[in-house]
Design an enzyme around this catalytic site. Structure first.
Site, short mmCIF file in Angstrom:
data_model
loop_
_atom_site.label_atom_id
_atom_site.label_comp_id
_atom_site.label_asym_id
_atom_site.label_seq_id
_atom_site.Cartn_x
_atom_site.Cartn_y
_atom_site.Cartn_z
N GLY A 1 0.82 -1.22 0.00
CA GLY A 1 0.00 0.00 0.00
C GLY A 1 0.85 1.26 0.00
O GLY A 1 2.09 1.20 0.02
N ARG B 1 -0.66 -10.63 -0.47
CA ARG B 1 -1.53 -11.53 -1.26
C ARG B 1 -1.08 -11.59 -2.72
O ARG B 1 -1.58 -12.38 -3.49
CB ARG B 1 -2.99 -11.13 -1.14
CG ARG B 1 -3.31 -9.73 -1.57
CD ARG B 1 -4.79 -9.47 -1.48
NE ARG B 1 -5.11 -8.11 -1.83
CZ ARG B 1 -6.31 -7.68 -2.12
NH1 ARG B 1 -7.33 -8.51 -2.08
NH2 ARG B 1 -6.52 -6.42 -2.43
N LEU C 1 -2.72 -2.33 6.62
CA LEU C 1 -3.83 -2.81 5.78
C LEU C 1 -4.92 -1.75 5.68
O LEU C 1 -5.08 -0.94 6.59
CB LEU C 1 -4.46 -4.05 6.41
CG LEU C 1 -3.67 -5.34 6.39
CD1 LEU C 1 -4.43 -6.39 7.21
CD2 LEU C 1 -3.46 -5.84 4.97
N GLY C 2 -5.68 -1.82 4.63
CA GLY C 2 -6.82 -0.93 4.51
C GLY C 2 -7.39 -0.98 3.12
O GLY C 2 -6.73 -1.42 2.18
N TYR D 1 -17.07 4.59 8.09
CA TYR D 1 -15.61 4.48 8.05
C TYR D 1 -14.99 4.80 9.44
O TYR D 1 -14.20 4.03 9.97
CB TYR D 1 -15.06 5.43 6.98
CG TYR D 1 -13.56 5.47 6.86
CD1 TYR D 1 -12.87 4.53 6.11
CD2 TYR D 1 -12.80 6.46 7.51
CE1 TYR D 1 -11.49 4.57 5.98
CE2 TYR D 1 -11.42 6.51 7.39
CZ TYR D 1 -10.77 5.57 6.62
OH TYR D 1 -9.40 5.62 6.51
N LYS E 1 -13.07 2.24 12.18
CA LYS E 1 -11.74 2.56 12.71
C LYS E 1 -11.78 2.62 14.24
O LYS E 1 -10.87 2.17 14.92
CB LYS E 1 -11.23 3.89 12.13
CG LYS E 1 -10.93 3.83 10.64
CD LYS E 1 -9.81 2.85 10.32
CE LYS E 1 -9.30 2.96 8.91
NZ LYS E 1 -8.30 1.95 8.58
N LEU F 1 -4.25 11.14 3.44
CA LEU F 1 -2.90 10.77 3.02
C LEU F 1 -2.57 11.33 1.65
O LEU F 1 -3.41 11.30 0.75
CB LEU F 1 -2.77 9.25 2.95
CG LEU F 1 -2.89 8.47 4.25
CD1 LEU F 1 -2.87 6.97 3.96
CD2 LEU F 1 -1.77 8.84 5.21
N ARG G 1 -8.00 8.61 -6.59
CA ARG G 1 -8.90 8.80 -5.44
C ARG G 1 -9.26 10.28 -5.38
O ARG G 1 -8.39 11.13 -5.12
CB ARG G 1 -8.25 8.34 -4.14
CG ARG G 1 -8.07 6.84 -4.08
CD ARG G 1 -7.82 6.34 -2.68
NE ARG G 1 -7.52 4.93 -2.67
CZ ARG G 1 -7.11 4.27 -1.60
NH1 ARG G 1 -6.96 4.89 -0.45
NH2 ARG G 1 -6.86 2.98 -1.66
#
Ligand SMILES: NC(=O)c1ccc[n+]([C@@H]2O[C@H](COP(=O)([O-])OP(=O)(O)OC[C@H]3O[C@@H](n4cnc5c(N)ncnc54)[C@H](OP(=O)(O)O)[C@@H]3O)[C@@H](O)[C@H]2O)c1
Length: 224
Positions: free
Chosen positions: A15, A39, A75-76, A127, A131, A154, A162
């Site tokens: 990521g 993965r 992760l996310g 969301y 969290k 971020l 995005r």
């Protein structure tokens, strides 16, 4: 003085933040071995790096990988990318909790995770609620050392588009100078600063539970 090099495990190394962190850990002289559970394979080759392809739904099968000093969870996903709220929750709640439990079981000393600004288990925003719920669940695991990072939006180079992040980049020159004092925590933050803060905090090796808001993340991102 203990000069033995530490072992680190990272999930989410492909990521935006995870990739920055992976590079930092590989260059660090406090870590002798860095394991990445992924993965899909990472193209980086490095003598310290061990990568393991895993299925996060059956993470228990890889529990031996968790016998390390520090576990970093980057992760996310997004609801859009995951496809549903349920699928989002799997990545942002179920997997991190599994990772934390395995870390605890195998005796990891530190667990560091990226949550998000506004995390709150009572929030009406899904969301933020997820969290908040993961933060609370992690506290129940009772790890020797739990570090929760709550970055604002971020910034960094992504392969995917995005809208929120692109928009923030565009308007930053106008609005950033206005975000001072208590508003400083809303400033978007570079992914590499979050990664650097995670590393700097891990180096300090403090016991206990800690939550870092975005402005504190920025303060901790400087080399010490
Ligand atoms: N974006 C923001 O502005 C923002 C703001 C505050 C907090 N955060 C939080 O910060 C954290 C890191 O964000 P980021 O932008 O660096 O994340 P990212 O670039 O989207 O990377 C997410 C990581 O999670 C992995 N992942 C996603 N779905 C998975 C699945 N089903 N199974 C296994 N692995 C999976 C990805 O692996 P693959 O490469 O295999 O997909 C990748 O390594 C996230 O928890 C996010 O919620 C983000």
């Amino acid at each position: 003085m203990n000069t033995e090099k530490r072992k680190a495990l990272i999930v989410g190394a492909t990521g935006l933040v995870g990739n920055e962190l992976l590079h930092i850990l590989l260059q660090s002289n406090i870590y002798g071995n860095v394991k990445a559970l992924v993965r899909k394979p990472i193209s980086i080759k490095h003598p310290k790096l061990t990568q393991r392809l895993v299925d996060f739904d059956t993470l228990e099968k890889y529990e031996e990988e968790f016998a390390v000093h520090d576990v970093f969870c980057c992760l996310g996903t997004t609801i859009k990318k995951a496809g549903s709220q349920e699928a989002f929750k799997k990545v942002d709640f179920e997997y991190p909790l599994k990772v934390a439990k395995l870390a605890k079981k195998k005796g990891a000393k530190q667990f560091l995770i990226i949550s998000a600004m506004g995390a709150n288990s009572q929030s009406r925003i899904f969301y933020n609620r997820v969290k908040g719920i993961i933060e609370e669940a992690l506290k129940q695991v009772q790890l020797p050392s739990l570090h929760i990072f709550r970055p604002s939006l971020l910034l960094g180079k992504r392969n995917e588009f995005r809208l929120g992040e692109r928009f923030a980049e565009m308007v930053s020159p106008i609005f950033l100078p206005l975000l001072i004092g208590n508003l400083r925590k809303y400033k978007p933050i570079q992914a590499k600063d979050v990664a650097q803060a995670m590393y700097q905090i891990a180096k300090q090796n403090c016991k206990g539970e800690f939550v870092y808001e975005s402005s504190q993340i920025l303060n901790n991102s400087k080399e010490i």
